[in-house]
Design a protein around this motif. Structure first.
Motif, mmCIF file in Angstrom:
data_model
loop_
_atom_site.group_PDB
_atom_site.id
_atom_site.type_symbol
_atom_site.label_atom_id
_atom_site.label_comp_id
_atom_site.label_asym_id
_atom_site.label_seq_id
_atom_site.Cartn_x
_atom_site.Cartn_y
_atom_site.Cartn_z
ATOM 1 N N ALA A 1 -3.195 16.022 1.113
ATOM 2 C CA ALA A 1 -4.365 16.829 0.729
ATOM 3 C C ALA A 1 -4.396 18.141 1.505
ATOM 4 O O ALA A 1 -5.202 19.017 1.209
ATOM 5 N N ASN A 2 -3.499 18.316 2.487
ATOM 6 C CA ASN A 2 -3.539 19.518 3.341
ATOM 7 C C ASN A 2 -3.189 20.795 2.564
ATOM 8 O O ASN A 2 -2.128 20.881 1.929
ATOM 9 N N GLY B 1 -7.978 15.547 9.694
ATOM 10 C CA GLY B 1 -7.199 16.376 8.767
ATOM 11 C C GLY B 1 -8.013 17.446 8.059
ATOM 12 O O GLY B 1 -7.718 18.641 8.173
ATOM 13 N N ASP C 1 -5.803 13.715 13.434
ATOM 14 C CA ASP C 1 -7.026 13.066 13.936
ATOM 15 C C ASP C 1 -7.160 13.254 15.446
ATOM 16 O O ASP C 1 -8.245 13.522 15.961
ATOM 17 N N ASP D 1 -7.782 21.474 8.767
ATOM 18 C CA ASP D 1 -7.446 22.256 7.575
ATOM 19 C C ASP D 1 -8.481 23.384 7.396
ATOM 20 O O ASP D 1 -8.132 24.567 7.218
ATOM 21 N N GLY E 1 -0.936 12.200 10.032
ATOM 22 C CA GLY E 1 -2.393 12.151 9.915
ATOM 23 C C GLY E 1 -3.048 11.773 11.241
ATOM 24 O O GLY E 1 -4.095 12.313 11.614
ATOM 25 N N HIS F 1 0.826 -1.220 0.000
ATOM 26 C CA HIS F 1 0.000 0.000 0.000
ATOM 27 C C HIS F 1 0.860 1.270 0.000
ATOM 28 O O HIS F 1 0.548 2.256 -0.694
ATOM 29 N N HIS G 1 1.201 4.512 -2.602
ATOM 30 C CA HIS G 1 1.236 5.959 -2.357
ATOM 31 C C HIS G 1 2.513 6.576 -2.939
ATOM 32 O O HIS G 1 2.461 7.589 -3.630
ATOM 33 N N SER H 1 0.500 9.873 5.754
ATOM 34 C CA SER H 1 -0.865 9.356 5.802
ATOM 35 C C SER H 1 -1.313 9.210 7.247
ATOM 36 O O SER H 1 -0.677 9.705 8.177
ATOM 37 N N GLY H 2 -2.442 8.513 7.435
ATOM 38 C CA GLY H 2 -2.956 8.324 8.786
ATOM 39 C C GLY H 2 -2.135 7.319 9.579
ATOM 40 O O GLY H 2 -2.116 7.356 10.808
ATOM 41 N N GLY H 3 -1.443 6.427 8.882
ATOM 42 C CA GLY H 3 -0.679 5.391 9.576
ATOM 43 C C GLY H 3 0.822 5.535 9.410
ATOM 44 O O GLY H 3 1.594 4.890 10.127
ATOM 45 N N THR I 1 -5.336 10.610 -1.059
ATOM 46 C CA THR I 1 -5.955 9.674 -0.120
ATOM 47 C C THR I 1 -6.042 8.299 -0.803
ATOM 48 O O THR I 1 -5.748 8.162 -1.993
ATOM 49 N N ASP I 2 -6.437 7.289 -0.008
ATOM 50 C CA ASP I 2 -6.414 5.912 -0.517
ATOM 51 C C ASP I 2 -7.261 5.761 -1.781
ATOM 52 O O ASP I 2 -8.372 6.277 -1.849
ATOM 53 N N GLY J 1 -2.702 10.693 2.603
ATOM 54 C CA GLY J 1 -3.860 11.519 2.936
ATOM 55 C C GLY J 1 -3.516 12.939 3.353
ATOM 56 O O GLY J 1 -4.207 13.891 2.981
HETATM 57 O O1 KG4 Z 1 -3.660 7.879 3.031
HETATM 58 P P1 KG4 Z 1 -4.921 7.921 3.806
HETATM 59 O O2 KG4 Z 1 -6.210 8.181 3.053
HETATM 60 O O3 KG4 Z 1 -5.135 6.609 4.624
HETATM 61 C C1 KG4 Z 1 -4.068 5.941 5.240
HETATM 62 O O4 KG4 Z 1 -3.453 5.074 4.550
HETATM 63 O O5 KG4 Z 1 -3.798 6.286 6.396
HETATM 64 O O6 KG4 Z 1 -4.712 9.048 4.942
HETATM 65 C C2 KG4 Z 1 -5.714 9.348 5.893
HETATM 66 C C3 KG4 Z 1 -5.204 10.484 6.774
HETATM 67 C C4 KG4 Z 1 -6.117 10.793 7.964
HETATM 68 O O7 KG4 Z 1 -5.337 10.808 9.147
HETATM 69 C C5 KG4 Z 1 -6.661 12.184 7.640
HETATM 70 O O8 KG4 Z 1 -6.937 12.967 8.799
HETATM 71 C C6 KG4 Z 1 -5.528 12.769 6.829
HETATM 72 O O9 KG4 Z 1 -5.075 11.700 6.029
HETATM 73 N N1 KG4 Z 1 -5.974 13.885 5.975
HETATM 74 C C7 KG4 Z 1 -5.535 15.156 6.107
HETATM 75 C C8 KG4 Z 1 -6.260 15.939 5.177
HETATM 76 N N2 KG4 Z 1 -7.106 15.109 4.489
HETATM 77 C C9 KG4 Z 1 -6.915 13.841 4.991
HETATM 78 N N3 KG4 Z 1 -4.621 15.683 6.938
HETATM 79 C C10 KG4 Z 1 -4.402 17.023 6.865
HETATM 80 N N4 KG4 Z 1 -5.067 17.825 6.018
HETATM 81 C C11 KG4 Z 1 -5.997 17.347 5.158
HETATM 82 N N5 KG4 Z 1 -6.647 18.164 4.320
#
Ligand code: KG4
Ligand code: ZN
Length: 337
Positions: A275-276, A181, A168, A185, A164, A112, A116, A137-139, A303-304, A272
């Protein structure tokens, strides 16, 4: 080579079809995502609910991807094999293997994070090898030096929370929802000014092999908690802005350090947090100043998604690589290993 890719590692059930484009590139023929809304009420992803939802959604999502691409069947099937939630990964992985058996097609299990980190290559013109790939990302929060397919030495990574995850958690501290996120934002864009100052955590590199310092985000989250305890009436938009500025500062600090230490100016952003708005703006400014050359995928590709999985599957197939149907799911898996 037309490849169907399936992604199910967290809370998105995604399927996409990619095929050949001009100059040996890969083009996305369809990209279908079903985001699981069920987790919103729990303030985070509930693994068992994610697996059940993937099981319901994976067939209609894959059907929609094939229909939108205008094909009955692909030349090969790829699926995320990890890292991620084990039960969730298994749904997409087993489904993809079943398709490969039924259709007698080659099968590839995709990392995965590799999805990315190579996703900016889907952009036109995209980064040139070698490039610095910042995956936030979130992880995971990792800066890789992408030297070629499967060759991604780690230059920096987080020693605790992912960026991420910090967004959260801070959203939760502010009494807001998940995912944090986009909420932070949006809040930060309404801030009145730089009313609060938060630390910029720096962690020394752990090994000689690493070119730059690692990140730490858990102390920053604690600093937000302390600020809110000491100032219960703090303006939340300004707190959100202070937090976001601190995260973006330390992310960019490591990228610039890596540009300097490696001499590589190509930078590609994914995951993810890519996207900020503020992170995107700051990196675009550095690109405009000529300090780096940026590839910034659209938010939907940060994002995923299934396209990034189908893309890596296609690159590996073109390099003559396939996986056996006995390939296990790998909840922990460093790309390129
Ligand atoms: O890559 P992703 O979709 O899933 C994972 O593989 O983790 O990332 C999700 C993460 C979440 O923690 C979310 O809060 C963050 O990406 N995220 C952001 C924004 N959009 C999504 N963080 C900061 N600013 C954003 N606009
Ligand atoms: Zn992801």
């Amino acid at each position: 080579m037309i490849v169907l890719g399936i992604e199910s590692s967290c809370d998105e059930t995604a399927a996409a079809v990619v095929g050949p484009g001009p100059e040996g590139r890969t083009v996305v023929l369809s990209d279908v995502i079903h985001s699981q809304a069920i987790h919103l009420q729990y303030g985070g992803v509930v693994p068992e609910l994610a697996s059940r939802s993937h099981a319901e959604q994976v067939i209609p999502t894959a059907r929609a991807a094939l229909a939108q691409a205008g094909i009955d069947r692909p030349d090969a099937v790829a699926a995320t094999a990890g890292p991620g939630l084990l039960g969730a990964v298994l749904v997409g992985l087993c489904f993809a293997k079943a398709l490969a058996v039924g259709w007698k097609l080659p099968f590839v299990g995709v990392n995965h994070l590799e999805g990315h980190l190579l996703s900016p290559l889907l952009e036109e013109p995209g980064p040139r090898w070698p490039f610095l790939a910042l995956v936030v990302s979130g992880g995971h929060t990792t800066l890789y030096l992408a030297r070629g397919l499967g060759d991604y030495p780690v230059l920096a990574s987080t020693v605790d929370d992912a960026a991420g995850e910090a967004f959260d958690k801070v959203s939760r501290l502010l009494g807001r929802g998940y995912p944090g996120g986009p909420i932070i934002d949006g809040l930060a864009s309404k801030a009145q000014g730089d009313r609060y100052e938060l630390p910029r955590p720096m962690v020394r590199e752990r090994t000689q092999l690493r070119a730059v310092h690692d990140w730490s985000f858990s102390g920053l989250k604690t600093a937000v908690r302390t600020l809110l305890e000491n100032q219960p009436d703090a303006a939340e938009a300004d707190v959100a802005r202070a937090f976001q500025e601190a995260v973006v500062d330390v992310l960019i600090d490591r990228v610039l350090a890596a540009v300097q230490s490696t001499g590589v100016r190509e930078v590609a952003l994914s995951g993810g947090v890519a996207a900020n708005s503020r992170l995107r703006q700051r990196l675009q400014e550095l690109d405009a100043q000529g300090r780096l050359r940026l590839t910034l995928p659209p938010r939907s590709r940060c994002t995923d998604n299934g396209a990034m999985i189908a893309h890596v599957g296609r690159l590996r197939l073109l390099a003559g690589q396939t996986d056996p149907l006995s390939l296990p799911a790998r909840p922990q898996w460093t790309p390129g290993t």
